[in-house]
Design a protein around this motif. Sequence first.
Motif, PDB file in Angstrom:
ATOM      1  N   SER A 131      -6.566   1.947   5.649  1.00 36.98           N
ATOM      2  CA  SER A 131      -6.580   1.036   4.331  1.00 36.98           C
ATOM      3  C   SER A 131      -7.421  -0.212   5.407  1.00 36.98           C
ATOM      4  O   SER A 131      -8.155  -0.812   4.475  1.00 36.98           O
ATOM      5  CB  SER A 131      -5.256   0.642   4.365  1.00 36.98           C
ATOM      6  OG  SER A 131      -4.295   1.640   3.220  1.00 36.98           O
ATOM      7  N   ASN A 170       0.116   5.052   0.991  1.00 40.19           N
ATOM      8  CA  ASN A 170      -0.642   6.322   1.863  1.00 40.19           C
ATOM      9  C   ASN A 170       0.076   7.683   1.504  1.00 40.19           C
ATOM     10  O   ASN A 170       1.334   7.770   1.893  1.00 40.19           O
ATOM     11  CB  ASN A 170      -0.812   6.330   3.300  1.00 40.19           C
ATOM     12  CG  ASN A 170      -1.588   4.470   3.187  1.00 40.19           C
ATOM     13  OD1 ASN A 170      -2.975   5.101   3.464  1.00 40.19           O
ATOM     14  ND2 ASN A 170      -1.278   3.211   3.696  1.00 40.19           N
ATOM     15  N   ILE A 210       0.902  -1.163   0.000  1.00 39.35           N
ATOM     16  CA  ILE A 210      -0.312   0.052   0.257  1.00 39.35           C
ATOM     17  C   ILE A 210       0.642   0.791  -0.072  1.00 39.35           C
ATOM     18  O   ILE A 210       1.903   1.371   0.418  1.00 39.35           O
ATOM     19  CB  ILE A 210      -0.756   0.261   1.302  1.00 39.35           C
ATOM     20  CG1 ILE A 210      -0.144   0.121   2.194  1.00 39.35           C
ATOM     21  CG2 ILE A 210      -1.975  -0.994   0.931  1.00 39.35           C
ATOM     22  CD1 ILE A 210      -1.123   0.126   3.842  1.00 39.35           C
TER      23      ILE A 210
END
Length: 820
Positions: A572, A527, A525
Motif C-alpha cells: 500500500s 489487504n 487499510i
Amino acid sequence: MNISYNWLKEYVDFDLTPAEVAEALTSIGLETGGVEEVETIKGGLEGVVIGEILTCEPHPNSDHMHVTTVNLGSGEPVQIVCGAPNVAAGQKVVVATLGTKLYDGDECFTIKKSKLRGVESNGMICAEDEIGIGTSHEGIIVLPVDAVPGTPAKDYYHISSEYVLEVDITPNRADACSHYGVARDLYAYLIQNGKHSELKRPSVEDFRVESHALDIDVEVEDTEACPRYAGVTVKGVTVKESPEWLQNKLRLIGLRPINNIVDVTNYILHAYGQPLHCFDADKIKGGKIVVRTCNEGTRFVTLDEVERKLSARDLMICNAEEPMCMAGVFGGLDSGTTEQTTNVFIESAYFHPTWIRKTARRHGLGTDASFRFERGIDPDNTIYALKAAALLVKELAGGEIASDIKDCYPNPIQDFSVSLSYKQVHDLIGKEIPTETIKSICQSLEMKITDETAEGIGLLVPAYRVDVQRPCDVVEDILRIYGYNNVEIPTTLKSSLTTKGEVDRSQKLQNLIGEQLVGCGFNEILNNSLTAAAYYEGLDRHKPENLVRLLNPLSNDLNAMRQTLLFGGLESIRRNANRKNPDLKFFEYGNCYQYFAKKKDPEKTLAAYKESYHLGLWVTGKRVSNSWIHADEDSSVYELKAYVMNIFLRLGLDLRTTLSCPVQDNIFSIAQSIQTRGGKTLATFGIIAKKLLKAFDIDNEVYYADINWNELMKAIRTSKVNFTELPKYPAVKRDLALLLDKNVAFAEIEKIAFDSERKLLKSIELFDVYEGKNLESGKKSYAVSFILQDETATLNDKQIDKIMQKLITNLTTKLNAQLR
C-alpha cells in the motif's frame, strides 16, 4: 470480459438500450462495470469523403509530387497536392477535407490549408493507414469506378458506433464466458420480465464432407485428462487478411486481428466459448494426432519461443513423433498456421479443468483458452463449434472439408440431475414464488423438467452449468432471474436475545482504537489475506516453512496465507508513494496464519495451524510538511512508539506490568518488543530494514508496529478504565543525571525504578541523552525525571529522600550507574 452490444443481438432479440442491457445483466449476476461507446475506426471517418480526380499534373517544384483537382460531389473542385506514386486522373479516391481530424495511434492531427513547395493544397488524398482501414502506405486508396463522389467515407465503409459492455465474470460462471453465454442469461431475464424474445445461433446444417483427401487419425491415450477430442481437416486454404467485418468484431472487444485462420478461432471462442486450435496439417508428422502426457523433464518450446520442461502431468497434443501443443493452454513454436499454410487441422476439445489449471499454474501461463478450460466449458458444444469454424474457414480462406469429423468421446458427460422442492425454494428465498414461475425460469435457463409432483420437480441441468449441481444452486439461479429486488423486505424482524462475550468486547475496542488512530491522522487499510510466499524467503521471524500454502493458487503473487500484516502495508505504501503521496500513516486489523509441521496430528486436522488477530501500524514520510507555521519534520520511530503506548493506555493496560526487550531479526534494522511479565509479546515495533524497503522499491524510512490483539485482550481482561478525580496533593519531581554503559536501555531504568517503588512512583521521563566529550569511553549520560505523588497526603522531604536513595542504590547496584 468485453461484450459487443450488436454482437449480442445476433443471438437474442431485444429492444433494450446498452445502458438497460448493462442494468439487466447486473441484476442477474453478470455485473457490468461500464458501457463504452467505441468506434471501429477512431474518429469515425468524420470529414472524410469519396472524391474523383479530374486532373493530375506534375508539381512544378517537385519531381515526385502531383497537383490534382478533385471533385468532392458538391461545390467547386478543390486543388490537392499529392505525393503518392500511384495517383492519376480519373481515379475514385478517399479525401480528408479541411478540418478533418485523423489519428495515428493516440496522436491526432488536423487537415489544414497549406502550401507544399509553393503550391496551395486544400485537403489530403489518403492511403489505407492514414484513415485506419488498413496498414498499407504504398500509395493512395483507389476505389472501384462505381464509387460515388461526395459519399461520406463512413457510409462507404459502413463505419458505425458500437457499444461495448464490460462484464465481470465470476469464477463459477464459465458458461457466461462468451457472447452466446451472456445471451442465454439475458434471454431468461427477458422471458421472466414478460418480453417476447428468441434465443438463436447460426445453423451448421451446410457442413458437408467434400472429400477424404486429408485424413488425420486421432488417438486419446488419457481419457481422464481429455474426455472429448474432435477434429476435422480443411484442404487448400489461403492464409490472408481477414475481411473487414471480422477484423472489426475482434478489434471491438480488444483483440488484434492476425490472419483469417487465427481470427476464426478467436471469433468462435468469443462467440460460443469453445477454445479451438488450428494446426498446419502438413506439419503433423505421421498424419496422426495423439493426446497424451510426456516424460518428466521433456523439453518443449512454446509459441513465445521459451523452452519449458514438461511435467509428467502436463497433457500434450502430439503427432506421431513429438509434442506440438500444451493441451488447452499454449501452442508450440511450429504448431500454428503461417502464410505458407495450405492445409489445416481444426481441434475442438473438452479437457479436464483440473489438468489444465495445474499445467497453466506450473508454467505461469494464462491464456483465453486456459481461462475457459480450467473453469469448465460445455462438452456438448464441441462439435457445433467445430462445424461452425470449418464453415467459416472455408468461407474466408477457401478450400474444402477434406475429412470426416474425428470425435473421441468414450464416456459422455451427463447432465446433472437435481430434485427441487418448492418448499426449499420458498424457505431459501424467503418468499413464496408461484410454481409456474419457478418452472418457467428453469426452462428458460435450459434446464429440463424430467418429473413433476405437487411438492417439487426433477431437473436435468445442462453439463455446461458446472456451478449448478445441488438444489440450493438451482434456487440461487431462480432467485437471480426472478430478481433480488422483487423479494420484499419483511416488516417484522425475528431475533433472539444474546449476551455479550469476549468477541463483542474485542470488536468494541477495535472500533475505539480505530477512531483514536483516525483522530491521529491514520487511514485504515484492508489487504488480501493471500500473499506471495516469495516475501518470506530468508526471514528469521516469519520462516517460509511456517507458511500456510495454497494447493491451487490463482497466481504466484497469491500462493500463501500471510504470516504478518507487514507486506500488505508495504504494498500500500509503494502504491501511494508511486502516485506522489509519500507521507502516510496506515493501520490495519487482520488475521495472520502459521503452519507448524511438528504439531501435525492425523486425528486433529487443525492442530498444525495457528490463526491470530493482529493490529498493524505503518508510519512513513514527513510528520509535518508544507506548513506556514511549522518547519518540515520527518516522522520517527519515537512517534510510532507514542502511538503504540497510547493504545495501551487507552485500553487500560498498566505499563508497569510490561517489559521492553530489544529485538534482533532481519525485518527490522532496530526494534523493540513489549512483553508481559509472563513472556507473552504484546507488540513489536521498529524501523524496517533497508534491504526489505529496497525490495519494495520504497525510498523513505518506514516504521512498523505489530500488535498481537489476541494477547493484548488477554492482558487487559481484568483491566477497567475508570474516571478518577484529579489528586488534591501535589506531585514532586526529582531529576537524576546517570552515567551508564552504552548498552543500557532506558527500559531497564524504568523496570528497576518501578520495582523499587510501586506505590508512590507515578512516572519516569527521559529528557536528555548525551554521548561525547568529557565522558569515559563506552559510557553515556541519561537525564531522568522521577514523578512522585501520594494521593492521600503531601509528601515530605524525608519520604522523598528515602525513595530517591533507594532508587539510586538499586540503579547503582544493578546497572553500575554513577551520579554525575
